[in-house]
Scaffold this motif. Sequence first.
Motif, short mmCIF file in Angstrom:
data_model
loop_
_atom_site.label_atom_id
_atom_site.label_comp_id
_atom_site.label_asym_id
_atom_site.label_seq_id
_atom_site.Cartn_x
_atom_site.Cartn_y
_atom_site.Cartn_z
N GLY A 41 0.78 -1.23 0.00
CA GLY A 41 0.00 0.00 0.00
C GLY A 41 0.81 1.29 0.00
N LYS A 42 2.12 1.19 -0.10
CA LYS A 42 2.96 2.39 -0.01
C LYS A 42 2.81 3.26 -1.25
N ASP A 43 2.82 4.57 -1.05
CA ASP A 43 2.66 5.53 -2.14
C ASP A 43 4.03 6.08 -2.56
N PHE A 44 4.44 5.71 -3.80
CA PHE A 44 5.73 6.17 -4.32
C PHE A 44 5.55 7.28 -5.36
N THR A 45 4.34 7.82 -5.45
CA THR A 45 4.07 8.83 -6.46
C THR A 45 4.38 10.24 -5.99
N LYS A 46 4.72 10.39 -4.73
CA LYS A 46 4.97 11.72 -4.17
C LYS A 46 6.42 11.91 -3.76
N GLY A 47 7.30 11.18 -4.44
CA GLY A 47 8.72 11.37 -4.19
C GLY A 47 9.36 10.41 -3.21
N ALA A 48 8.59 9.50 -2.64
CA ALA A 48 9.17 8.53 -1.71
C ALA A 48 10.20 7.68 -2.44
N ALA A 49 11.36 7.48 -1.82
CA ALA A 49 12.44 6.74 -2.45
C ALA A 49 12.14 5.25 -2.47
N LEU A 50 12.44 4.61 -3.60
CA LEU A 50 12.30 3.16 -3.70
C LEU A 50 13.50 2.49 -3.03
N PRO A 51 13.28 1.38 -2.34
CA PRO A 51 14.40 0.63 -1.78
C PRO A 51 15.33 0.17 -2.90
N TYR A 52 16.60 -0.05 -2.55
CA TYR A 52 17.56 -0.50 -3.56
C TYR A 52 17.12 -1.84 -4.14
N SER A 53 16.64 -2.74 -3.28
CA SER A 53 16.21 -4.07 -3.74
C SER A 53 14.70 -4.20 -3.66
N GLY A 65 2.15 4.74 -9.97
CA GLY A 65 1.76 5.38 -11.21
C GLY A 65 2.79 6.41 -11.65
N GLY A 66 3.31 6.26 -12.87
CA GLY A 66 4.27 7.19 -13.41
C GLY A 66 5.69 7.05 -12.86
N VAL A 67 5.90 6.08 -12.00
CA VAL A 67 7.21 5.90 -11.37
C VAL A 67 8.19 5.24 -12.34
N GLU A 68 9.44 5.66 -12.30
CA GLU A 68 10.47 5.09 -13.16
C GLU A 68 11.04 3.83 -12.52
N LEU A 69 10.85 2.70 -13.20
CA LEU A 69 11.33 1.41 -12.71
C LEU A 69 12.22 0.74 -13.76
N ILE A 70 12.92 1.56 -14.50
CA ILE A 70 13.77 1.06 -15.58
C ILE A 70 14.83 0.11 -15.03
N GLN A 71 14.89 -1.10 -15.60
CA GLN A 71 15.87 -2.13 -15.27
C GLN A 71 15.80 -2.59 -13.82
N LYS A 72 14.71 -2.30 -13.13
CA LYS A 72 14.56 -2.74 -11.75
C LYS A 72 14.34 -4.25 -11.70
N ASP A 73 14.89 -4.89 -10.68
CA ASP A 73 14.69 -6.32 -10.47
C ASP A 73 13.53 -6.53 -9.51
N LEU A 74 12.39 -6.95 -10.06
CA LEU A 74 11.18 -7.22 -9.28
C LEU A 74 10.84 -8.71 -9.32
N THR A 75 11.87 -9.52 -9.46
CA THR A 75 11.67 -10.97 -9.49
C THR A 75 10.91 -11.41 -8.24
N GLY A 76 9.83 -12.14 -8.46
CA GLY A 76 9.07 -12.69 -7.34
C GLY A 76 8.29 -11.68 -6.55
N ALA A 77 8.26 -10.42 -6.98
CA ALA A 77 7.54 -9.38 -6.23
C ALA A 77 6.03 -9.61 -6.29
N ILE A 78 5.35 -9.17 -5.24
CA ILE A 78 3.89 -9.24 -5.20
C ILE A 78 3.36 -7.85 -5.50
N LEU A 79 2.68 -7.71 -6.62
CA LEU A 79 2.13 -6.43 -7.07
C LEU A 79 0.63 -6.54 -7.30
N ARG A 80 -0.02 -7.36 -6.54
CA ARG A 80 -1.46 -7.58 -6.70
C ARG A 80 -2.21 -6.27 -6.46
N GLY A 81 -3.02 -5.89 -7.46
CA GLY A 81 -3.83 -4.68 -7.33
C GLY A 81 -3.02 -3.40 -7.31
#
Length: 260
Positions: A41-53, A65-81
């Motif tokens: 449920g975390k909101d990364f649209t207002k400038g919150a920094a993404l964790p390195y991993s 929404g609109g967040v830059e995730l270029i070349q990010k490793d989201l292997t096995g991540a849960i992004l439901r909804g």
Amino acid sequence: MRRSVSLALLAAIFALSGAMISPAEAAAGPCRPGQGANLRGKDFTKGAALPYSLRCADLTKAKLGGVELIQKDLTGAILRGADLRQADLTQATLKYADLRGADLSEADLGQMHADHADLRGAILVDVEAGQAEFPHADLTGAKLTRAVLTQVNFVNAKLVDADLNESRPGQLKGRKADFTRAKLHEAKMGQSDLGHAVFKDADLREAVFDQAELDGASFVGALVDDASFTQADDADMTGARGTPKGVGGLPFTVPTPTEA
């Protein structure tokens, strides 16, 4: 000693290919979904920094929404909804990721790797997904309306009940893909490799299969009115419904109308 040398060599090979991976990760393979950071449920649209991993992170219903995730490793991540509308996932890795019900409308998925990903019910309307990889992925019920899918890899993917109306999947790699009951009205499938793909009961009206490879593909029950199969190889329309174009001399059976 022999084991450590082989793992070091494997890590070196991945490093040379441009993918950073440790010897431990090389040996372990995909991680268990959910064992990473808890970002539900975390909101990364207002400038919150993404964790390195973000590997195996729990991003259920996260706002990206609109967040830059270029070349990010989201292997096995849960992004439901999760909200990924207009996000940039260019060359991102989402292998084995859980994207059920996620909204990726208008997202950039170019060269994204989503092998074995679960995208059931995901919304991918108007996405740009050229050369994206979805082998063995489950896109049952996914909405890919107007999606740009040029040279996308759907080998062994499941697209049952998926909506690909007006999509542009030219030069698709779709051997053994399951398009049962999929909506492909006006979809551009020209020059695609669709050997042994299943189009059972699919809506293929005005779809374009020109110069496609269709050896072993099944069109039983598919609606093919005005679909074009010009110069398509090994197209067998047996059991299909309607009148396609460019199938001169090919097996085609017009079913006897039955009362509802």
